[in-house]
Design a protein around this motif. Structure first.
Motif, PDB file in Angstrom:
ATOM      1  N   MET A   1       0.843  -1.224  -0.081  1.00 35.35           N
ATOM      2  CA  MET A   1      -0.022   0.259  -0.052  1.00 35.35           C
ATOM      3  C   MET A   1       0.965   1.071   0.051  1.00 35.35           C
ATOM      4  O   MET A   1       1.813   1.348   0.655  1.00 35.35           O
ATOM      5  N   ARG A   2       0.692   2.038  -0.767  1.00 35.47           N
ATOM      6  CA  ARG A   2       1.585   3.405  -1.156  1.00 35.47           C
ATOM      7  C   ARG A   2       0.507   4.563  -0.905  1.00 35.47           C
ATOM      8  O   ARG A   2      -0.901   4.427  -1.379  1.00 35.47           O
ATOM      9  N   LYS A   3       0.864   5.556  -0.110  1.00 33.14           N
ATOM     10  CA  LYS A   3      -0.021   6.749  -0.021  1.00 33.14           C
ATOM     11  C   LYS A   3       0.614   7.818  -0.974  1.00 33.14           C
ATOM     12  O   LYS A   3       0.250   9.175  -0.738  1.00 33.14           O
ATOM     13  N   TYR A   4       1.176   7.722  -1.991  1.00 31.44           N
ATOM     14  CA  TYR A   4       2.024   8.689  -3.038  1.00 31.44           C
ATOM     15  C   TYR A   4       1.929   8.210  -4.276  1.00 31.44           C
ATOM     16  O   TYR A   4       1.563   6.758  -4.403  1.00 31.44           O
ATOM     17  N   PRO A   5       1.840   9.046  -5.332  1.00 32.84           N
ATOM     18  CA  PRO A   5       1.771   8.520  -6.616  1.00 32.84           C
ATOM     19  C   PRO A   5       3.114   8.046  -7.182  1.00 32.84           C
ATOM     20  O   PRO A   5       4.227   8.473  -6.483  1.00 32.84           O
ATOM     21  N   LEU A   6       2.980   7.111  -8.047  1.00 33.32           N
ATOM     22  CA  LEU A   6       4.105   6.502  -8.565  1.00 33.32           C
ATOM     23  C   LEU A   6       5.133   7.457  -9.102  1.00 33.32           C
ATOM     24  O   LEU A   6       6.375   7.430  -9.410  1.00 33.32           O
ATOM     25  N   GLN A   7       4.555   8.678  -9.575  1.00 29.88           N
ATOM     26  CA  GLN A   7       5.401   9.735 -10.083  1.00 29.88           C
ATOM     27  C   GLN A   7       6.409  10.336  -9.309  1.00 29.88           C
ATOM     28  O   GLN A   7       7.573  10.630  -9.689  1.00 29.88           O
ATOM     29  N   HIS A   8       6.153  10.309  -7.868  1.00 29.26           N
ATOM     30  CA  HIS A   8       7.101  10.672  -6.976  1.00 29.26           C
ATOM     31  C   HIS A   8       8.320   9.844  -6.854  1.00 29.26           C
ATOM     32  O   HIS A   8       9.396  10.022  -6.588  1.00 29.26           O
ATOM     33  N   LEU A   9       8.107   8.624  -6.899  1.00 31.16           N
ATOM     34  CA  LEU A   9       9.238   7.507  -7.237  1.00 31.16           C
ATOM     35  C   LEU A   9      10.181   7.983  -8.610  1.00 31.16           C
ATOM     36  O   LEU A   9      11.322   7.944  -8.438  1.00 31.16           O
ATOM     37  N   GLU A  10       9.158   8.190  -9.498  1.00 27.96           N
ATOM     38  CA  GLU A  10      10.202   8.461 -10.754  1.00 27.96           C
ATOM     39  C   GLU A  10      10.840   9.770 -10.796  1.00 27.96           C
ATOM     40  O   GLU A  10      11.971   9.939 -11.041  1.00 27.96           O
ATOM     41  N   GLN A  11      10.394  10.657  -9.980  1.00 26.44           N
ATOM     42  CA  GLN A  11      10.991  12.192  -9.737  1.00 26.44           C
ATOM     43  C   GLN A  11      12.346  11.833  -8.954  1.00 26.44           C
ATOM     44  O   GLN A  11      13.592  12.309  -9.292  1.00 26.44           O
ATOM     45  N   LEU A  12      12.290  11.074  -7.925  1.00 27.93           N
ATOM     46  CA  LEU A  12      13.407  10.706  -7.148  1.00 27.93           C
ATOM     47  C   LEU A  12      14.477   9.822  -7.845  1.00 27.93           C
ATOM     48  O   LEU A  12      15.724  10.189  -7.519  1.00 27.93           O
ATOM     49  N   THR A  14      15.048  10.230 -11.092  1.00 21.56           N
ATOM     50  CA  THR A  14      15.563  11.009 -12.222  1.00 21.56           C
ATOM     51  C   THR A  14      15.770  12.419 -12.154  1.00 21.56           C
ATOM     52  O   THR A  14      16.539  13.237 -13.018  1.00 21.56           O
ATOM     53  N   GLU A  15      15.382  13.107 -11.156  1.00 25.79           N
ATOM     54  CA  GLU A  15      15.534  14.350 -11.223  1.00 25.79           C
ATOM     55  C   GLU A  15      16.572  14.884  -9.963  1.00 25.79           C
ATOM     56  O   GLU A  15      16.299  15.908  -9.389  1.00 25.79           O
ATOM     57  N   THR A  16      17.547  13.963  -9.847  1.00 24.65           N
ATOM     58  CA  THR A  16      18.772  14.471  -8.702  1.00 24.65           C
ATOM     59  C   THR A  16      19.607  15.460  -9.301  1.00 24.65           C
ATOM     60  O   THR A  16      19.776  15.670 -10.520  1.00 24.65           O
ATOM     61  N   SER A  17      20.211  15.851  -8.298  1.00 23.43           N
ATOM     62  CA  SER A  17      21.136  16.966  -8.502  1.00 23.43           C
ATOM     63  C   SER A  17      22.648  16.735  -7.974  1.00 23.43           C
ATOM     64  O   SER A  17      22.582  15.768  -6.981  1.00 23.43           O
ATOM     65  N   MET A  18      23.648  17.332  -8.076  1.00 26.96           N
ATOM     66  CA  MET A  18      24.947  17.068  -7.627  1.00 26.96           C
ATOM     67  C   MET A  18      25.328  18.098  -6.755  1.00 26.96           C
ATOM     68  O   MET A  18      25.259  19.373  -7.446  1.00 26.96           O
ATOM     69  N   LEU A  19      25.593  17.903  -5.497  1.00 25.67           N
ATOM     70  CA  LEU A  19      26.462  18.896  -4.810  1.00 25.67           C
ATOM     71  C   LEU A  19      27.792  18.726  -4.375  1.00 25.67           C
ATOM     72  O   LEU A  19      28.251  17.652  -3.940  1.00 25.67           O
ATOM     73  N   PRO A  20      28.808  19.408  -5.046  1.00 29.42           N
ATOM     74  CA  PRO A  20      30.162  19.059  -4.822  1.00 29.42           C
ATOM     75  C   PRO A  20      30.744  19.197  -3.358  1.00 29.42           C
ATOM     76  O   PRO A  20      30.331  19.995  -2.579  1.00 29.42           O
ATOM     77  N   GLY A  21      31.479  18.131  -3.139  1.00 28.73           N
ATOM     78  CA  GLY A  21      32.222  18.439  -1.713  1.00 28.73           C
ATOM     79  C   GLY A  21      33.682  18.119  -1.887  1.00 28.73           C
ATOM     80  O   GLY A  21      34.115  18.444  -2.930  1.00 28.73           O
ATOM     81  N   LYS A  22      34.651  18.185  -0.903  1.00 28.68           N
ATOM     82  CA  LYS A  22      35.961  18.125  -1.025  1.00 28.68           C
ATOM     83  C   LYS A  22      36.261  16.816  -1.529  1.00 28.68           C
ATOM     84  O   LYS A  22      37.403  16.845  -2.480  1.00 28.68           O
ATOM     85  N   ASN A  23      35.816  15.850  -1.294  1.00 28.50           N
ATOM     86  CA  ASN A  23      36.195  14.476  -1.598  1.00 28.50           C
ATOM     87  C   ASN A  23      35.089  13.543  -2.657  1.00 28.50           C
ATOM     88  O   ASN A  23      35.423  12.593  -2.826  1.00 28.50           O
ATOM     89  N   GLU A  25      30.982  13.819  -4.286  1.00 26.95           N
ATOM     90  CA  GLU A  25      29.860  14.823  -4.745  1.00 26.95           C
ATOM     91  C   GLU A  25      28.611  13.949  -4.099  1.00 26.95           C
ATOM     92  O   GLU A  25      28.384  12.710  -4.021  1.00 26.95           O
ATOM     93  N   ILE A  26      27.853  14.787  -3.493  1.00 23.53           N
ATOM     94  CA  ILE A  26      26.683  14.561  -2.823  1.00 23.53           C
ATOM     95  C   ILE A  26      25.421  14.499  -3.885  1.00 23.53           C
ATOM     96  O   ILE A  26      24.982  15.311  -4.509  1.00 23.53           O
ATOM     97  N   ILE A  27      24.710  13.454  -3.904  1.00 21.44           N
ATOM     98  CA  ILE A  27      23.623  13.194  -4.940  1.00 21.44           C
ATOM     99  C   ILE A  27      22.511  13.532  -3.832  1.00 21.44           C
ATOM    100  O   ILE A  27      21.825  13.123  -3.096  1.00 21.44           O
ATOM    101  N   VAL A  28      21.791  14.909  -4.519  1.00 17.43           N
ATOM    102  CA  VAL A  28      20.711  15.412  -3.816  1.00 17.43           C
ATOM    103  C   VAL A  28      19.321  14.659  -4.477  1.00 17.43           C
ATOM    104  O   VAL A  28      19.184  15.003  -5.770  1.00 17.43           O
ATOM    105  N   LYS A  29      18.691  14.326  -3.609  1.00 18.86           N
ATOM    106  CA  LYS A  29      17.212  13.550  -4.144  1.00 18.86           C
ATOM    107  C   LYS A  29      16.265  14.891  -4.036  1.00 18.86           C
ATOM    108  O   LYS A  29      16.080  15.393  -3.027  1.00 18.86           O
ATOM    109  N   PRO A  30      15.455  14.896  -4.975  1.00 17.92           N
ATOM    110  CA  PRO A  30      14.244  16.167  -4.745  1.00 17.92           C
ATOM    111  C   PRO A  30      13.489  15.716  -3.956  1.00 17.92           C
ATOM    112  O   PRO A  30      13.178  14.814  -3.555  1.00 17.92           O
TER     113      PRO A  30
END
Length: 373
Positions: A1-12, A14-23, A25-30
């Motif tokens: 049972m899910r309380k959210y649309p499957l679209q939210h899983l797809e966003q998580l 495919t719509e990631t971004s990268m945050l550079p660190g010292k050593n 890269e942090i993958i940021v989930k939307p």
């Protein structure tokens, strides 16, 4: 049972971004449905408002004197965890046994898909639940373990270790280390590949996973292929490694959510004296213990030769600062690290499987890391 649309899983996914660190890269989930910086994810915010963790109290309503811990502890334990859902789509077998090798009676649950019962070389994950070393339950993470077992076609072990203050450090660590050693020593009987055993845990369980990985490296056994550290506490009280600094300015906070965040959610992980840290003081009784690497893995002399790591943080978790600092430490020591940050989320979001898409996405990330072993 899910309380959210499957679209939210797809966003998580495919719509990631990268945050550079010292050593690293942090993958940021939307945060699905929320693009504004400094805002808690809408689904998470709704859950917080319904749950005790989201409640803010007027300081004038607080008792003048805290009741003794014997009175508070049952209520603290009862408040931990979050009711979640079973998202499995295949039959999962569950078995139970008790271990005594650590000197304590430790329950060991294992979950695996029935369809793969003939596979004698499955990967394995030994999971340690969260709960601040004093609480939590194997039942809170049961659905999580079962889903990872399905997604990774793996055997997932769920350890019911000893809790403080009845059994303070090093009881829980010894229980968990012994459980991993038991699994490794009996890999053939469990139908798993001893070269593909992972350890993992959330919060205090993440602390145990990091400490078990350190101890296994130091002792030369058991062999661990992956450590999964989910918003782990890797440094205790006010101990700190060189270069580590916690400050509230590291969090982007919107005015609308300022009260709920500054009112408690970001306090977790904020450095404080051991005597002022209720949970830590129940786990360790000696102030010198907070500088023991098996209590504060951040303080290990070296992080070299540790297993590859999946390190996971939540944007609005006070532990995020040390979580990402530890990922940097591992990477600097030559460890292969994948670091995720879930935007808009708070501590213990994984417990909300079925309620928040991020919890299911994290199970998928863990399963993929296990399959890559």
């Amino acid at each position: 049972m899910r309380k959210y649309p499957l679209q939210h899983l797809e966003q998580l996914r495919t719509e990631t971004s990268m945050l550079p660190g010292k050593n690293i890269e942090i993958i940021v989930k939307p945060s699905p449905g929320e693009d504004r910086p400094g805002y808690i994810d809408p689904a998470e915010f709704a859950l917080l408002n319904e749950h005790w963790a989201g409640a803010t109290k007027n300081p004038e309503e607080q008792p003048a004197e805290m009741p003794p811990i014997e009175v508070m502890l049952p209520a603290i334990r009862e408040s931990m965890g979050f009711p979640n859902y079973n998202l499995n789509t295949v039959e999962i077998h569950t078995r139970y046994e008790e271990l005594k090798g650590s000197g304590n009676r430790v329950g060991l649950w294992r979950h695996y898909p029935r369809k793969s019962s003939g596979n004698v070389k499955r990967p394995a994950l030994v999971f340690f639940h969260g709960g601040g070393w004093i609480g939590g339950s194997v039942y809170t993470v049961e659905n999580i373990c079962r889903l990872i077992a399905e997604l990774a076609d793996a055997v997932v072990f769920n350890v019911d270790y000893s809790l403080a203050p009845e059994k303070p450090y090093p009881h829980g660590l010894n229980d968990n280390f012994n459980a991993v050693k038991h699994v490794y020593d009996h890999a053939e009987a469990y139908g798993i590949d001893p070269e593909r055993i992972a350890v993992g845990g959330d919060s205090a369980g993440g602390n145990y996973a990091a400490a078990v990985a350190l101890k296994a490296r130091d002792e030369g056994s058991p062999k661990i292929a992956l450590q999964v550290l989910i918003y782990p506490c890797v440094v205790m009280a006010d101990a700190a490694a060189e270069g580590y600094e916690w400050k509230e300015e590291l969090f982007d906070i919107s005015p609308e959510h300022e009260n709920i965040l500054r009112g408690g959610l970001l306090a977790l992980g904020k450095p404080k004296k051991l005597q002022d840290d209720l949970v830590a003081a129940l786990y360790v009784s000696d102030e010198t213990d907070i500088r023991n690497p098996y209590v504060s893995p951040m303080l290990a002399d070296s992080h070299a030769r540790l297993p590859r790591a999946l390190v996971v943080g939540a944007e609005f978790d006070g532990l995020r600062v040390q979580t990402e600092f530890y990922a940097e430490q591992l990477a600097q020591a030559g460890v292969e690290v994948k670091c995720l940050r879930y935007k808009g989320m708070t501590h213990a979001f994984m417990d909300k499987l079925g309620h928040a898409a991020q919890a299911e996405d994290l199970c998928t990330e863990i399963a993929e890391a296990i399959k890559d072993l």
